[in-house]
Design an enzyme around this catalytic site. Structure first.
Site, PDB file in Angstrom:
ATOM      1  N   ASP A 199      -6.578 -10.283  -2.752  1.00  0.00           N
ATOM      2  CA  ASP A 199      -6.498 -11.155  -1.591  1.00  0.00           C
ATOM      3  C   ASP A 199      -7.506 -12.296  -1.635  1.00  0.00           C
ATOM      4  OD1 ASP A 199      -4.564  -9.444  -0.695  1.00  0.00           O
ATOM      5  OD2 ASP A 199      -5.867  -8.352   0.690  1.00  0.00           O
ATOM      6  N   ASP A 203       0.830  -1.204   0.000  1.00  0.00           N
ATOM      7  CA  ASP A 203       0.000   0.000   0.000  1.00  0.00           C
ATOM      8  C   ASP A 203       0.863   1.253   0.000  1.00  0.00           C
ATOM      9  OD1 ASP A 203      -2.300  -1.543   0.145  1.00  0.00           O
ATOM     10  OD2 ASP A 203      -2.384  -1.472   2.327  1.00  0.00           O
TER      11      ASP A 203
END
Length: 798
Positions: free
Chosen positions: A488, A364
């Site tokens: 994910d 991120d």
């Protein structure tokens, strides 16, 4: 339906209807002292970490929304009526109660008027301060004298550790002790054990917070929540406010609060001003010093102006004036401010992220940096070095880096089953972007430690990133997905393979070759990279191309994801956009896959992540069906990916489609139909429900996501085409053909570049001439050495 508008001149978003579909929030402060405030004064405050330093309570995902908060109540001593300076929590009828909230760059103003009393409340955190100010001005707009009482309210956490405070009641209900002296409330916890300021992560230590008032004397107080609110009452009708009298309660155990009672008598037309101060430290020391400082209202004005100037200086690296006013509102204020807040707090502090994530997520944070490099290159450079030292000697990365606890060279090596295949691949986007911005290619030779052991040059870290995935190839010669590969919900593990990361690896190897060729004398490195690239390309072509588009992944047993053979999830966006961005797909193939994306995935509110969504497939195969159709990873419009779709179209010169895609997820474009998107129309969100969901267009999880940096990158560098190169500033727009051109300013390596782009032939892409300070140059890269302190650049497209 509109709830507000952009005030571009003042760099503010103005909320004119307080009954917004969801809480519309703003950020105050810094990574030392941070705060979130909503349009109805809800929110919380925290020190260093929302997980380990949240000292003001908020009840997340609760009804009523965003309560408690930073409240100022008023009680009329004659009529016994009462209300709050923000519409909530009292919630007076909007027929009688008028209010306006102005969210700005790290400050919020809430102005309200009710039955002849006007209040103006300004919330902000002074620079380098560990406290926040609530500056309140109260005016009698009527013809008769008014006798009021004001009440502050904040609900203190018993323990700064958020999990403990909200769950471990058999402990936290017995540890607080409050005191009051000279207009300041002291809220202490664990007072009989010593403070350990050098050991922030120790949750059980002596700590103090305070709330005080300057500019007026308190006539009473309450520090016990139950005494202030009363039994079976709410923040809408506290017993102390209703009766008009605090009980001077002192909390010892149970729940603490901070309410200061203030007598306010106003002649017709008279205004009185006071400032509430909430912060870290003991009342007798830090609190007293802050109250003394802000007893002079001029100090409040001075600190407020400093905050505005500071934040405005951090968002002005690029400005643009285009034919699209919505584009301008975002590119000139709210997108860069959104970038800065995301850079500061990663995924750790919002009305959604309530402390379950603490620190900087590796993948991120690397992506977040690309949106701030031009505005805060020094700070971004320090953060980049921190994240590089979060890479392990294996080439993989720590999932999370905690700045307040990171020990490069001494961290444990991450267990193999915790690695994510995409983590270190983002280094290839961020490091070159940083070097191009600052112009120092020697950064590639800087030696930095790995997180666990050993060290390498930055170039060595990049090679290790490639080697990590090259060392973990599956049966088709493609990188294994490991714990995750950005998505994910794909279950790939140590044997399943990811086409997305294969394309990232291709991008990385090409970037590595480019860097080595520029540095010179690295022929063996170039040979190594080219050999691996050739093998990878062969495997991508042989196994990842599905005939009309790229596959997304292979499971360990060879099961395909994102294939025309699949009934569900037959096409995924990321593999197509990165097929173009990695330049594996060029020419007719690139056009083909982008046309398929437009046909299969594009909608009015953005481009879907995959299609069709999953509903029959076992969630042991793919986790997507854990979610409803059209939500999150199950075929939603995952906003993070939208910038890549814009960039891919711009790469192919498709300015009209790139612009259409950009507009489809542009928050400001939904200002007049905010009831559809629901979240703030001035910041980006993580996801938008797709056409497969009954609430098509509703967005969720605003502020902190990878969306903001990539949206900005796409707007600035793909559409406007203003991007740094190693040798100079490149101007290569890809705009909608209906634009006549645009104007922009860009700060670049200490120089100011004023740019005018003309589009007389209404093309989407192509530059025919570039004139710099009156002189024509070859090509569209302006050499840095010819730039003056201030420059005029005229670009003609054709």
């Amino acid at each position: 339906m509109k709830f507000g508008h952009f005030d571009d001149k003042n760099k503010e978003y103005v909320i004119t209807r307080p009954d917004t579909p969801r809480s519309w929030s703003n950020y105050l402060g810094s990574t030392e002292y941070g705060a979130i405030i909503t349009n109805n004064a809800g929110g919380f405050s925290f020190y260093k970490s929302t997980a380990q330093g949240r000292f003001v309570r908020l009840r997340f995902n609760s009804i009523p929304m965003d309560q408690p908060g930073r409240y100022v109540y008023f009680h009329d001593r004659d009529t016994k009526d009462f209300w709050s300076s923000s519409w909530q929590p009292v919630g007076k009828s909007l027929a009688d109660y008028k209010t306006e909230t102005r969210h700005g760059s790290a400050y919020t103003k809430i102005n309200s008027e009710y039955k002849g009393i006007k209040s103006e409340t300004l919330y902000f955190v002074p620079l380098d301060a560990n406290y926040e100010l609530w500056n309140v001005k109260v005016t009698n707009t009527g013809d008769n004298k008014r006798s009021l009482r004001g009440y502050s309210y904040v609900e203190f956490a018993s323990n700064w550790n958020a999990l403990d405070d909200m769950n471990n009641f058999q402990y936290t209900q017995y540890i607080i002790k409050t005191a009051y002296e000279k207009n300041i409330i002291d809220h202490g916890s664990n007072l009989f054990i010593p403070p350990e300021p050098e050991n922030f992560q120790q949750k059980d230590q002596g700590r103090h917070t305070f709330i005080g008032v300057a500019g007026i004397d308190a006539s009473g107080y309450d520090t016990d929540r139950e005494k202030f609110l009363g039994p079976y009452r709410s923040y809408a009708n506290p017993i102390a406010v209703e009766k008009g009298e605090c009980s001077n309660s002192l909390a010892e155990g149970d729940n603490g609060c901070g309410s200061l009672q203030l007598d306010i008598d106003l002649e017709p037309g008279e205004t009185k001003e006071f400032t509430l101060i909430l912060g870290i430290g003991a009342a007798v020391k830090e609190g007293a010093a802050a109250v003394a400082k802000y007893s002079n209202p001029a100090e409040v004005v001075k600190s407020y102006n400093e905050v505005k100037e500071y934040w405005h200086s951090r968002i002005e690296g690029l400005t643009a004036e285009t034919p699209d006013l919505d584009f301008n509102s975002m590119i000139n204020m709210w997108n860069p401010f959104n970038n800065l807040i995301t850079f500061a707090w990663s995924r750790a502090a919002s009305l959604v992220y309530s402390g379950e994530r603490d620190g900087l997520g590796y993948r991120d944070t690397l992506q977040d940096m690309i949106g701030v490099l031009h505005n805060i290159p020094e700070e971004a450079g320090e953060r980049l070095k921190l994240m590089i030292t979060g890479q392990a000697s294996t080439g993989g990365a720590m999932p999370v880096v905690k700045p307040f606890a990171h020990n490069p060279g001494s961290e444990p090596t991450p267990p193999e089953n915790t690695y994510r295949s995409d983590d270190s691949m983002w280094l290839f986007n961020t490091i070159p972007a940083y070097v191009k911005e600052i112009g120092d290619i020697n950064f590639y030779n800087k030696v930095l430690p790995y997180s666990d052991k050993g060290e390498a040059t930055v170039l060595g870290h990049l090679r290790r990133a490639c080697e990590f995935n090259l060392d973990r190839l599956g049966q088709h010669g493609l990188p294994c997905g490991l714990e995750a590969d950005w998505n994910d919900c794909l279950i790939l593990g140590s044997k399943g393979e990811t086409v997305f990361v294969a394309l990232q690896l291709r991008y990385g190897l090409n970037t590595y070759i480019e860097i080595c060729e520029m540095l010179g004398g690295l022929e063996s490195e170039i040979t190594w990279a080219k050999e691996n690239l050739s093998t990878l390309d062969t495997n991508i072509e042989k196994y990842a191309w599905d005939g009309e588009w790229y596959l997304r992944a292979f499971r360990h047993d060879g099961l395909k994801f994102g294939s025309k053979e699949n009934e569900e999830g037959s096409i995924f966006l990321n593999a197509q956009t990165w097929g173009v961005l990695s330049k594996h797909a060029t020419g007719d193939r690139a056009k083909q896959i982008l046309d398929v994306v437009d046909e299969r995935l594009a909608t009015d509110y953005g481009v879907m992540l995959c299609d069709p969504p999953y509903e029959k497939t076992e969630h042991s195969v793919v986790k997507a069906p854990l979610f409803n159709k059209g939500m999150k990873e199950n075929g939603a419009i995952f906003c993070h990916t939208q910038g890549w779709a814009v960039m891919a179209e711009a790469e192919m010169g498709n300015g009209n489609r790139a612009y259409d895609y950009y507009r489809s997820f542009l928050p400001s474009a939904f200002n007049d139909k905010a009831e559809i998107r629901e979240t703030e129309p001035y910041v980006y969100a993580q996801t938008t429900n797709s056409k497969h969901n009954m609430r098509f267009g509703a967005s969720r999880n605003p502020w902190l996501s990878g969306t903001t940096s990539w949206a900005y990158f796409a707007a600035a560098q793909a559409i406007l085409g203003i991007k740094p190169g190693y040798k100079g500033l490149i101007i290569d727009p890809c705009i909608p053909s209906k634009w006549d051109g645009f104007k922009a300013t860009r700060k670049y390596r200490g120089k100011m570049v004023n740019i005018e782009v003309k589009n007389p032939n209404k093309v989407c892409k192509g530059v025919t001439s570039v004139i710099v300070n009156g002189n024509a140059i070859e090509g569209n890269e302006i050499p840095f050495e010819i730039l003056k302190d201030t420059n005029s650049v005229v670009v003609t497209m054709g």
